[in-house]
Every structure is written in structure tokens, then in C-alpha cells.
Write an enzyme that holds these catalytic residues in place. Structure first.
Site, PDB file in Angstrom:
ATOM      1  N   ASN A 273      46.082  15.827 -85.781  1.00  0.00           N
ATOM      2  CA  ASN A 273      46.918  16.811 -84.492  1.00  0.00           C
ATOM      3  C   ASN A 273      48.144  16.012 -84.488  1.00  0.00           C
ATOM      4  OD1 ASN A 273      48.054  17.899 -82.523  1.00  0.00           O
ATOM      5  ND2 ASN A 273      46.389  17.369 -80.825  1.00  0.00           N
TER       6      ASN A 273
ATOM      7  N   CYS B  66      51.852  20.072 -77.191  1.00  0.00           N
ATOM      8  CA  CYS B  66      51.522  20.792 -78.451  1.00  0.00           C
ATOM      9  C   CYS B  66      51.965  22.213 -78.597  1.00  0.00           C
ATOM     10  CB  CYS B  66      50.081  21.000 -78.480  1.00  0.00           C
ATOM     11  SG  CYS B  66      49.188  19.216 -78.208  1.00  0.00           S
TER      12      CYS B  66
ATOM     13  N   HIS C 162      47.400  25.975 -83.172  1.00  0.00           N
ATOM     14  CA  HIS C 162      47.648  24.443 -83.203  1.00  0.00           C
ATOM     15  C   HIS C 162      46.394  23.857 -83.534  1.00  0.00           C
ATOM     16  CE1 HIS C 162      48.534  20.731 -81.481  1.00  0.00           C
ATOM     17  NE2 HIS C 162      47.513  20.665 -80.540  1.00  0.00           N
TER      18      HIS C 162
HETATM   19  O1  UT7 Z   1      46.539  18.794 -78.670  1.00  0.00           O
HETATM   20  C1  UT7 Z   1      46.496  18.287 -77.107  1.00  0.00           C
HETATM   21  C2  UT7 Z   1      45.318  19.073 -76.470  1.00  0.00           C
HETATM   22  N1  UT7 Z   1      44.150  18.309 -76.988  1.00  0.00           N
HETATM   23  C3  UT7 Z   1      43.006  19.084 -77.430  1.00  0.00           C
HETATM   24  O2  UT7 Z   1      42.917  20.176 -77.481  1.00  0.00           O
HETATM   25  C4  UT7 Z   1      41.658  18.266 -77.173  1.00  0.00           C
HETATM   26  C5  UT7 Z   1      40.703  18.945 -76.678  1.00  0.00           C
HETATM   27  N2  UT7 Z   1      39.327  17.949 -76.803  1.00  0.00           N
HETATM   28  C6  UT7 Z   1      38.728  17.795 -77.898  1.00  0.00           C
HETATM   29  O3  UT7 Z   1      38.956  18.242 -78.857  1.00  0.00           O
HETATM   30  C7  UT7 Z   1      37.321  17.198 -77.685  1.00  0.00           C
HETATM   31  O4  UT7 Z   1      36.973  17.179 -76.401  1.00  0.00           O
HETATM   32  C8  UT7 Z   1      37.303  15.800 -78.145  1.00  0.00           C
HETATM   33  C9  UT7 Z   1      37.337  15.805 -79.606  1.00  0.00           C
HETATM   34  C10 UT7 Z   1      38.364  14.952 -77.736  1.00  0.00           C
HETATM   35  C11 UT7 Z   1      36.148  14.848 -77.963  1.00  0.00           C
HETATM   36  O5  UT7 Z   1      34.777  15.719 -78.443  1.00  0.00           O
HETATM   37  P1  UT7 Z   1      33.781  16.055 -77.434  1.00  0.00           P
HETATM   38  O6  UT7 Z   1      32.663  16.731 -78.230  1.00  0.00           O
HETATM   39  O7  UT7 Z   1      34.172  16.682 -76.036  1.00  0.00           O
HETATM   40  O8  UT7 Z   1      33.034  14.506 -77.204  1.00  0.00           O
HETATM   41  P2  UT7 Z   1      32.829  13.892 -75.921  1.00  0.00           P
HETATM   42  O9  UT7 Z   1      34.284  13.510 -75.384  1.00  0.00           O
HETATM   43  O10 UT7 Z   1      32.087  14.781 -74.815  1.00  0.00           O
HETATM   44  O11 UT7 Z   1      32.123  12.663 -76.159  1.00  0.00           O
HETATM   45  C12 UT7 Z   1      30.861  12.801 -76.679  1.00  0.00           C
HETATM   46  C13 UT7 Z   1      30.479  11.413 -77.144  1.00  0.00           C
HETATM   47  C14 UT7 Z   1      30.498  10.301 -76.202  1.00  0.00           C
HETATM   48  O12 UT7 Z   1      29.528   9.345 -75.937  1.00  0.00           O
HETATM   49  P3  UT7 Z   1      28.289   9.765 -74.904  1.00  0.00           P
HETATM   50  O13 UT7 Z   1      28.998   9.606 -73.610  1.00  0.00           O
HETATM   51  O14 UT7 Z   1      27.644  10.858 -75.365  1.00  0.00           O
HETATM   52  O15 UT7 Z   1      27.411   8.349 -75.378  1.00  0.00           O
HETATM   53  C15 UT7 Z   1      31.651   9.689 -76.385  1.00  0.00           C
HETATM   54  O16 UT7 Z   1      31.734   8.459 -76.091  1.00  0.00           O
HETATM   55  O17 UT7 Z   1      31.014  11.068 -78.311  1.00  0.00           O
HETATM   56  C16 UT7 Z   1      31.591   9.779 -77.940  1.00  0.00           C
HETATM   57  N3  UT7 Z   1      32.839   9.501 -78.799  1.00  0.00           N
HETATM   58  C17 UT7 Z   1      32.808   9.103 -80.014  1.00  0.00           C
HETATM   59  N4  UT7 Z   1      31.803   8.493 -80.730  1.00  0.00           N
HETATM   60  C18 UT7 Z   1      32.107   7.991 -82.122  1.00  0.00           C
HETATM   61  C19 UT7 Z   1      34.048   9.927 -78.552  1.00  0.00           C
HETATM   62  N5  UT7 Z   1      34.944   9.476 -79.222  1.00  0.00           N
HETATM   63  C20 UT7 Z   1      34.195   8.959 -80.136  1.00  0.00           C
HETATM   64  C21 UT7 Z   1      34.603   8.509 -81.687  1.00  0.00           C
HETATM   65  N6  UT7 Z   1      33.487   8.273 -82.572  1.00  0.00           N
HETATM   66  N7  UT7 Z   1      35.737   8.750 -82.097  1.00  0.00           N
END
Ligand code: UT7
Length: 333
Positions: A282, A111, A252
Site C-alpha cells: 500500500n 489513500c 486503491h
Molecule cells: O490504506 C489505508 C486504509 N487501510 C486499510 O484499508 C486496511 C484495512 N485493514 C486490513 O486490511 C486488515 O484489517 C489488516 C490486514 C490490517 C489485518 O487483517 P485482519 O484479518 O483484520 O487481522 P486482525 O487484525 O483481525 O488480526 C488477526 C490476527 C491477530 O492475532 P490474534 O489476536 O487473533 O491472536 C493479530 O495479532 O493476526 C495477528 N496479526 C499478525 N500475525 C502475523 C496481525 N498482524 C500480523 C502479522 N503477522 N503481520
């Protein structure tokens, strides 16, 4: 002498995929994707390679600058999704556009690829090693995402931005300062498990889906919020600038919440933050040049404006660049 951008364009594939397209296939919702990431839709090209996405952008910058491909002496492509591991996508693009006088290479900064490449390319120009350099940041993320993994597939898109860099007698425009960082401890949280020399492709690696993006979202999120905000603030501070002096933050586009945290740390109002994650997701090395190109095309950036470009991604790699905009008002906008 400084390197300046003398033309800029971007290209995304025609196919648009909104959040509901994913909601019909996997366990997700438009609401979850929008509120957690800021993404509404993204573009995917399910056919062809990265250079097929780049060719229209490359041709557009040449046309905008009024030169031919033969005038280009160097091509740098920042990407993690090259057409092939070798030869470089720079070589493939060189053939496709007919830039027969150019050498070049690919740069894998994930990125942060465009920022790493912008600084590298500027040094080539400033040293006299290149006079007309075609610099591209772009990725075809659809080639490395698992469309059954809801934690990653909804985040990414395909697209690229291209610029031409040339020397300018004036020292007033171009890359005024940069902070580039890397921490290899980030590898465990964001990587592609197989396909490289450490784990060559086998039936097993394919069956295990090891050729896709592996990301521990929360770990990356925490590191990104701190990393991107820190370097964006630091580059302002060490250049004795306040938020009033910055015309635009070009962050980014990985997550709207990371972007908001960066802007808040800099004390920048929302109107000064370039955001298009809602439309493109992204695009990895593509996000920053696509943002810059859209700003220019819509005449929202003026010659002399100070822009802070910031990124965070796999490696970890991160950084900020203070860019003073060099192009006149876009008459064709
Ligand atoms: O560009 C490269 C660098 N990458 C980044 O900068 C990405 C950095 N990370 C993020 O942007 C975020 O961590 C994500 C968008 C990837 C995830 O968001 P989050 O708020 O950190 O969610 P999480 O991983 O803590 O997941 C929360 C919940 C989980 O369910 P439980 O365990 O609470 O029941 C996930 O399984 O959301 C669930 N979940 C989804 N639900 C619906 C994860 N993906 C999805 C989805 N739809 N697509």
C-alpha cells in the site's frame, strides 16, 4: 472543455523487501501476509525524502509529453509523507526539476489523495486557471511506519505516480463523474498521533512511537469494504453503466480482500481489476496512479475505455472517479 491526462509514469525505489525479510525481524510469516493482504513484496527507500522518489517520475512524464519543466504552470502533490511539513513538497519539487513558472501545493487526502487531487486539478484546468498541470500521488510510507509493529509495517510501501493534465477541446475524455466523501469520525481508527500542532514532537512522543501510523485494522477494514464498494457501484449506476461498460476497476491497493469485495459488488470479473498490491503493498496516495501507469505501459488500456477509480483511507476519506481514458496506444510499450 475537459482536463485530460496527456502523459503518465511512475517510480518506486530500487530496494525490494519481501515478506521473508519481515519474518526474519518480527513475529510474522509470508503465509499470513499473503493470505490476509495479498502482499508479497514492497519497495522502500531508506534514504532521501518523498521528492527524491517523485523526481524520476516527473522527469519521465515531461519527456513522454515532449515538454520541459518550464512549461508546467501548476504542481499538485497528493501525499501524507511530504519532505517537510513546510514548505510544501510541491515547492521542493518545483526547485528540483526547475519548473520555475509553476505555483502549487500539497494535498493531504491520505489513500484518497490522488482522487481528491485529480478532481481538484481537473477543475483548475477546466476553469482555465491551469494549462499544463503536473499531478503526483505518492508516499514514502517507510518514513512513518514502526518496523517493530507487525500489524502495520508489513502493509505499506514507497512509490508514486505522476500525470500531466491539459485541456482538451473534446468533452469525451477525462473525469466524467466523481463521488468524493469524507467522515472525520474515522480519525480515531487511523492516524498519526504526534508531529502536528495538536501534539508537537517531544522526547516523550518519540519514545512512545507516536510518529508512526496508528491503525485499528479491523475497524478500517469493515468501513473500507462498505465505503469503496458503495461508491464504485453508485458511480456505475448513476451513469447508467453495467459491468460490461467498465474496462477496468482501478482500486486503491490496501488489501486484496477489500478489492475483491468491491469488484464483486460491481459484478466485475477478476480480469477487469487492476492489481499490483502483491509487488508494491500500500503506497497510500501512490496506488492508483501507479496502477494507471502500469496499465498504460503494458498497453492494457485503450483510448475511450471507461475506468472506475476507487479509494478508501484515513479521515475517513473515500470516493470513486469515472475516467474515460484519453491516451492513444502506447507505441513504446
Ligand atoms: O490504506 C489505508 C486504509 N487501510 C486499510 O484499508 C486496511 C484495512 N485493514 C486490513 O486490511 C486488515 O484489517 C489488516 C490486514 C490490517 C489485518 O487483517 P485482519 O484479518 O483484520 O487481522 P486482525 O487484525 O483481525 O488480526 C488477526 C490476527 C491477530 O492475532 P490474534 O489476536 O487473533 O491472536 C493479530 O495479532 O493476526 C495477528 N496479526 C499478525 N500475525 C502475523 C496481525 N498482524 C500480523 C502479522 N503477522 N503481520
Amino acid at each position: 472543455m475537459k482536463a485530460v491526462i496527456t502523459a503518465i509514469a511512475h517510480h518506486v525505489p530500487e530496494g525490494v523487501y519481501d515478506n521473508n525479510w519481515f519474518a526474519q525481524k518480527i513475529d510474522t510469516t509470508d503465509e499470513w501476509i499473503k493470505t490476509r493482504t495479498g502482499i508479497s513484496e514492497r519497495h522502500f527507500a531508506f534514504e532521501g525524502g518523498l521528492t527524491d522518489i517523485i523526481v524520476p517520475a516527473a522527469e519521465a512524464v515531461l519527456k513522454q509529453r515532449g515538454i520541459t519543466a518550464e512549461d508546467i504552470d501548476c504542481i499538485i502533490i497528493a501525499t501524507v509523507t511530504p519532505d517537510r511539513i513546510f514548505p510544501s513538497s510541491a515547492a521542493i519539487l518545483q526547485r528540483k526539476i526547475g519548473a520555475k513558472n509553476a505555483w502549487g501545493f500539497d494535498l493531504a487526502g491520505a489513500c484518497s489523495g490522488f482522487l481528491y487531487a485529480l478532481v481538484t486539478a481537473s477543475k483548475l484546468i477546466e476553469s482555465g486557471a491551469s494549462k499544463k498541470l503536473l499531478l503526483v500521488g505518492g508516499d514514502k510510507m517507510s518514513s512513518i511506519i514502526d518496523f517493530e509493529d507487525r500489524t502495520t509495517c508489513v502493509l505499506f510501501g514507497d512509490g508514486c505516480g505522476a500525470v500531466i493534465l491539459e485541456p482538451s477541446e473534446s468533452d469525451e475524455y477525462g473525469v466524467m463523474d466523481h463521488i468524493l466523501r469524507m467522515d472525520g469520525n474515522g480519525e480515531v481508527h487511523l492516524h498519526q498521533k504526534a508531529g502536528g500542532s495538536m501534539r508537537t514532537p517531544t522526547i516523550e512522543t518519540v519514545t512512545n512511537k507516536e510518529h508512526y501510523v496508528y491503525q485499528e485494522g479491523q475497524a478500517v477494514f469493515k468501513a473500507a469494504v462498505k465505503g469503496m464498494a458503495d461508491v464504485s457501484y453508485e458511480i456505475m449506476e448513476r451513469n447508467h453503466m453495467t459491468a460490461d461498460d467498465v474496462a477496468w476497476l482501478i482500486p486503491h491497493q490496501a488489501n486484496l480482500r477489500i478489492i475483491d469485495a468491491t469488484a464483486e459488488r460491481m459484478g466485475l470479473s477478476k480480469e477487469k481489476v487492476m492489481i499490483n498490491i502483491d509487488r508494491y503493498g500500500n503506497t497510500t496516495a501512490g496506488t492508483i496512479p501507479i496502477c494507471l501507469s502500469e496499465l498504460y505501459q503494458t498497453n492494457k488500456v485503450k483510448k475511450g475505455d471507461y475506468l472506475v477509480l476507487s479509494s478508501f483511507g484515513a479521515g475517513y476519506t473515500w470516493g470513486s472517479v469515472l475516467l474515460r481514458w484519453s491516451l492513444e496506444h502506447n507505441e513504446k510499450a
